[in-house]
Structures are given as structure tokens and as C-alpha cells.
Design an enzyme around this catalytic site. Structure first.
Site, PDB file in Angstrom:
ATOM      1  N   SER A 193       0.836  -1.197   0.000  1.00 33.09           N
ATOM      2  CA  SER A 193       0.000   0.000   0.000  1.00 33.09           C
ATOM      3  C   SER A 193       0.879   1.259   0.000  1.00 33.09           C
ATOM      4  O   SER A 193       1.710   1.441  -0.899  1.00 33.09           O
ATOM      5  CB  SER A 193      -0.956  -0.032   1.197  1.00 33.09           C
ATOM      6  N   ASP A 347      -9.973  -3.293  -5.514  1.00 33.38           N
ATOM      7  CA  ASP A 347      -9.133  -2.326  -4.801  1.00 33.38           C
ATOM      8  C   ASP A 347      -9.064  -1.057  -5.638  1.00 33.38           C
ATOM      9  O   ASP A 347      -8.801  -1.109  -6.848  1.00 33.38           O
ATOM     10  CB  ASP A 347      -7.730  -2.926  -4.606  1.00 33.38           C
ATOM     11  N   HIS A 377      -8.082  -4.501  -0.828  1.00 33.45           N
ATOM     12  CA  HIS A 377      -7.021  -3.715  -0.213  1.00 33.45           C
ATOM     13  C   HIS A 377      -6.856  -4.090   1.259  1.00 33.45           C
ATOM     14  O   HIS A 377      -7.821  -4.177   2.007  1.00 33.45           O
ATOM     15  CB  HIS A 377      -7.310  -2.219  -0.331  1.00 33.45           C
TER      16      HIS A 377
END
Length: 407
Positions: A193, A347, A377
Site C-alpha cells: 500500500s 481495490d 485492499h
């Protein structure tokens, strides 16, 4: 006095229950749970717990008790840490930066592979403890020395402190590889991320440094590599999918970069981007670069909006390569090491990975792409959290281990 205690005992459970009910209502009113996800009931429950924690943290922050980020991190850090029977785990500080070193106990006849890991959490969540199990698993399964960087974060620190901490810790580690028994020819940068975006930025920054060992590969797991075009297909298709909605992401951007929240709409529609800047970056950031098969859910390009100079003056830091490494120059991209990129279908950051993949490949960089159709995610961190793990979580961690073992 007894009456006060009795009232407290009645009020507190009622308050906590009320907040949880509100979190459940918010989930069902705002969250979109894609049909492709496995175990949707489990997914909904986890998101309700997430909203519950964030809401409690926000209430405590307004009451002056504790900031929301610190409260949620406190809860995250209470998650069970597995014992590292095959590892020596050491907490260190590189100057002001806390780090955690994972080293296999077994003797090795030659220097081991090294991994520098940057955790996710948007600069708000995540910690050394929160990502301990993931990093322990990676170190054990790949027989590598792993450095987990605990960069400083909100509410006390904002960008560029986060990226500078990661860069400083990485350079410190690279200069002492011999001390840690690491082969300087096999150092891998890995991030998830926000940590994936940090990994991309740091790998770019270290290109051409003759005083440091070269990075052998970059492993980027659903990375944040640009904050400029938030109208890509995946941002529209997955804008309400937990655990990273588009609204939550824009709020994080503003908070981390000290941008007033009143400019959220200008950031969403791209009104802060000068026309000449968009002409320069469009060839890399346009949704035209996204394969057609990912546009099948009603995507309608409408970007950027009419230019707003005031918005640009407030949010121009978003256009820095440090915050959007996707827009670095071709010369730098062409010198990057090979990459392993992970994307998840459900995501909002899926298309960031697709755009970065194209940029790398256009400049001749070898890319291995792993796409998870049922992924979402934040799924990486759930890989061993029974009974709340998901098949996609295990798929990702296994794919990462398999790739790194081949380095």
C-alpha cells in the site's frame, strides 16, 4: 459515590453498543461488497469492527482523550504476535527511526538475501507490531534477513517525514549489510500500500548511487504510486469497497500532507493540476493506459476538472515525485531493477499497479505481475489471522515468497 459507579456501569456499555450499532448502519449504508469476494459475511464483520474502532478513536480525539490514529494503532498492536522460534528478532533505532530486524537463527555458509520492508496504513495505521507476523513469515520462508521500518507517522509527523525516515533507514541498513550477514547483491525492497509507494520512491532515489549496493528487485504489493488521477476506472468501480474507500483515501492524503480538507473535491476531480502539468503527465496517468478488460463497469472518463489556481497552491505537493513516484523521468525508470507487482481486482489502487507496470515495461524493465481476482485492499495482513484470514491473503503472501526465493 456508589450511585456514580452504577451510572457509569450502565452508561458505558450503552455508549459502546450505540457506537457499534452506528458502525453497522454505516457499513450497510456505504460499503460495497463485490460478488467476487469470498466469505462476504466475514468481510462485512471485519469492516464493521474497523469502522467501530475508527469511530471510537474519532470520539476520543474530539474529547481530547487520545488521537484517532494512536487509538487504532493501540488496538492493532494488541493482535497476537506469533513466537519466532527460528528467528532472532531485535528492536533497534536508526537515529530517531524505530526498526525491527528479523534474522534466521540457523547458521549459513554464505551471506543471506536481505529484505527492506515498508508497511502500509496510509501514514495513519500500521506499526512494527501490526506487521510483525507478516515480516516474520517472509523472513522464515525465504531464509532472509529482513528489516521492518517503523517510520514516524500521524498525528505527530506528516510528509515528507514518512518518506525521509524510510530513505534514511534504508541507507543505514545498506551501509551495514556485512554486519547483518546480508549479500549486497541480493537486497530486495518490499512494501504494501503506502509502503509500496515508499518502496518505489526509495528504489528510484537510490538509482545510480555508487556508494551503496544496488537494489536487486522491488516487490510492490497494491502500491500507492500516484495521487494525481483519482478518477481512474478502479477508483470509480471500487470507491465504496472496504478497507480503502476513495473518500477515506482523499481524507488521508489531505491529513498526511497538511492540506485543508476543504480542498478534497478539487483533489478528487483534478482541479488542482495545471494544464501544462497534465499535458506532461497524461501519457502516464490517463485511463487510456488501462487495458479494456478493466473498464467494463461503467467507467466514464471526466478528468481533470477546470483548473483552480488556489487549489494548486494548496495541493501542489501532490505533484512531487516523492509523493507520486509514477511520474518520475524516463531515464530513472529505465535504470530500475526488476519488479514484482501485486494488484487486487477489488481495490481502488488496482490501476496504480497497472499504470506503473506499463511505465516500467515501456522502459525495458522486467516486470512480474500477479493479479488477485478475489483480492481486496489490506488483505495481506490478514493472511494468518484465523478465523479472519481469506484465501486471497494466502495467495499474495505465497506469491511474494515464491518470487523472493528466486532472487
Amino acid at each position: 459515590m456508589a450511585v456514580l459507579w452504577l451510572v457509569s456501569l450502565l452508561v458505558l456499555p450503552t455508549f459502546l453498543l450505540g457506537v457499534f450499532v452506528w458502525a453497522v448502519f454505516e457499513h450497510f449504508l456505504t460499503a460495497d461488497v463485490p460478488a467476487a469476494l469470498q466469505h462476504p459475511a466475514k468481510f462485512r464483520f471485519l469492516h464493521c469492527i474497523f469502522l467501530y474502532a475508527v469511530t471510537l478513536g474519532t470520539i476520543f480525539e474530539k474529547l481530547g482523550i487520545c488521537s484517532m490514529p494512536k487509538f487504532v494503532r493501540f488496538l492493532h498492536d494488541r493482535m497476537a504476535r506469533k513466537k519466532d522460534r527460528k528467528l532472532v528478532v531485535t528492536n533497534l533505532r536508526f537515529g530517531t527511526i524505530p526498526v525491527r530486524l528479523f534474522q534466521p537463527k540457523a547458521a549459513s555458509s554464505s551471506p543471506r538475501r536481505g529484505i527492506i520492508f515498508y508497511h502500509g496504513g496510509g501514514g495513519i495505521f500500521g506499526s512494527l507490531d501490526c506487521y510483525h507476523n507478516v515480516c516474520s513469515f517472509l523472513a522464515q520462508e525465504t531464509d532472509s534477513v529482513l528489516l521492518l521500518v517503523g517510520y514516524r507517522k500521524l498525528p505527530d509527523y506528516h510528509f515528507p517525514v514518512i518518506s525521509r525516515d524510510c530513505l534514511s533507514a534504508s541507507i543505514h541498513f545498506l551501509r551495514g549489510l556485512e554486519t547483518y550477514g546480508v549479500d549486497p547483491r541480493r537486497v530486495v525492497v518490499c512494501g504494501e500500500s503506502l509502503g509500496g509507494g515508499l518502496g518505489a520512491f526509495i528504489t528510484q532515489t537510490l538509482v545510480g548511487r555508487s556508494d551503496l549496493p544496488s537494489i536487486r528487485a522491488q516487490v510492490l504489493i497494491y502500491p500507492v504510486v500516484q495521487l494525481i488521477n483519482l478518477q481512474l476506472p478502479s477508483f470509480q468501480q471500487n470507491q465504496y469497497v472496504p478497507f480503502l474507500s476513495r473518500k477515506f483515501m482523499v481524507t488521508n492524503i489531505c491529513t498526511c500532507m497538511s492540506i485543508d480538507l476543504s480542498w478534497q473535491d478539487a483533489i478528487l476531480n483534478g482541479a488542482f493540476i495545471p494544464p501544462d502539468a497534465w499535458r506532461k503527465y497524461r501519457k502516464w496517468l490517463s485511463s487510456d493506459n488501462i487495458p479494456e478488460r478493466f473498464k467494463g463497469r461503467g467507467h466514464q472518463p471526466r478528468f481533470p476538472g477546470p483548473f483552480n489556481e488556489a487549489a494548486y497552491l494548496e495541493a501542489k505537493c501532490i505533484l512531487d515525485v516523492e509523493n507520486s513516484p509514477l511520474i518520475t523521468d524516463d531515464k530513472t525508470i529505465a535504470q530500475l531493477p526488476e519488479a514484482f507487482l501485486v494488484s487486487c481486482e477489488n481495490d481502488i489502487l488496482r490501476d496504480d499497479t497497472l499504470l506503473y507496470k506499463k511505465r516500467l515495461e515501456d522502459q525495458g524493465v522486467r516486470v512480474t505481475w500477479y493479479h488477485v481476482e478475489d483480492g481486496f485492499h489490506g488483505s495481506l495482513i490478514l493472511f494468518d489471522m484465523e478465523p479472519f484470514s481469506f484465501p486471497c491473503s494466502q495467495k499474495i503472501v505465497n506469491a511474494v515468497v515464491s518470487y523472493i526465493k528466486g532472487i
